[in-house]
Design an enzyme around this catalytic site. Structure first.
Site, short mmCIF file in Angstrom:
data_model
loop_
_atom_site.label_atom_id
_atom_site.label_comp_id
_atom_site.label_asym_id
_atom_site.label_seq_id
_atom_site.Cartn_x
_atom_site.Cartn_y
_atom_site.Cartn_z
N GLN A 1 -2.49 -41.68 -33.47
CA GLN A 1 -2.89 -41.71 -34.88
C GLN A 1 -3.05 -43.12 -35.43
O GLN A 1 -3.68 -43.32 -36.47
CB GLN A 1 -1.88 -40.95 -35.74
N CYS B 1 -0.42 -32.99 -41.59
CA CYS B 1 -0.62 -34.08 -40.65
C CYS B 1 -1.10 -35.30 -41.42
O CYS B 1 -1.97 -35.18 -42.28
CB CYS B 1 -1.67 -33.66 -39.61
N LEU B 2 -0.53 -36.47 -41.12
CA LEU B 2 -0.94 -37.69 -41.82
C LEU B 2 -2.41 -38.02 -41.56
O LEU B 2 -3.02 -38.75 -42.33
CB LEU B 2 -0.05 -38.87 -41.40
N GLY C 1 6.60 -37.21 -38.70
CA GLY C 1 6.31 -37.48 -37.30
C GLY C 1 5.00 -38.25 -37.18
O GLY C 1 4.12 -38.13 -38.04
NI NI Z 1 -0.18 -34.88 -37.01
#
Ligand code: NI
Length: 165
Positions: free
Chosen positions: A51, A92-93, A46
């Site tokens: 981001q 999370c990336l 996701g």
């Molecule tokens: Ni994330």
């Protein structure tokens, strides 16, 4: 299509609140395509526009991580159907190599627009429910580490700093 740079915690731009998309146009569809490329390249499931430093309410997802199940959510909103929580190991990336167990409501309805600007809703449980809540948090400038204790957050910040050096 191009791969965009993913902001990393504790970059203050991850704290900006995203604004609503008023017109789902070609610019938004271009952003969606770039976000998919970026997410797949980084092996994520996701990604929120926040981001990649675009502060619009756009989320892409592929829970299979293999280009087989792409989903787009523009202006996503949720309604909690079952407030009993499930714990999932979240990553999370924007917070590389950190996995923590986070509890969230287990069943929600998601309402959003698709890439053609058509509204839809979907009932979500398990990973989809967890993932959309994680991504909507990004649009609000919130990160999963915010659910942890200050001490744990401090440890994560130190670890990430060491990684970068
Ligand atoms: Ni994330």
């Amino acid at each position: 299509m191009s791969i965009m740079q993913i902001l990393k915690y504790p970059d203050p731009r991850l704290r900006l609140k995203a604004s609503y998309v008023h017109h789902v146009d070609n610019q938004i569809r271009g952003l969606v395509n770039d976000m998919f490329e970026t997410m797949w390249d980084a092996k994520g499931i996701g990604l929120a526009a926040t981001q990649v430093n675009v502060h619009k309410r756009v989320v892409v997802m592929d829970l299979n991580c293999d280009r087989s199940a792409p989903r787009v959510f523009i202006n996503p909103e949720i309604e909690v159907l079952d407030s009993s929580c499930v714990a999932y190991d979240e990553g999370c990336l924007s917070i590389p190599d950190i996995i923590e167990s986070i509890e969230r409501p287990s069943k929600v309805i998601i309402r959003a627009l698709d890439q053609d600007g058509v509204s839809f809703q979907v009932e979500a449980t398990d990973l989809l429910a967890v993932c959309i809540q994680h991504e909507i948090d990004h649009l609000e400038g919130k990160l999963f580490v915010d659910y942890l204790s200050a001490m744990k957050r401090q440890r994560i910040r130190k670890k990430l700093k060491k990684h970068r050096e």
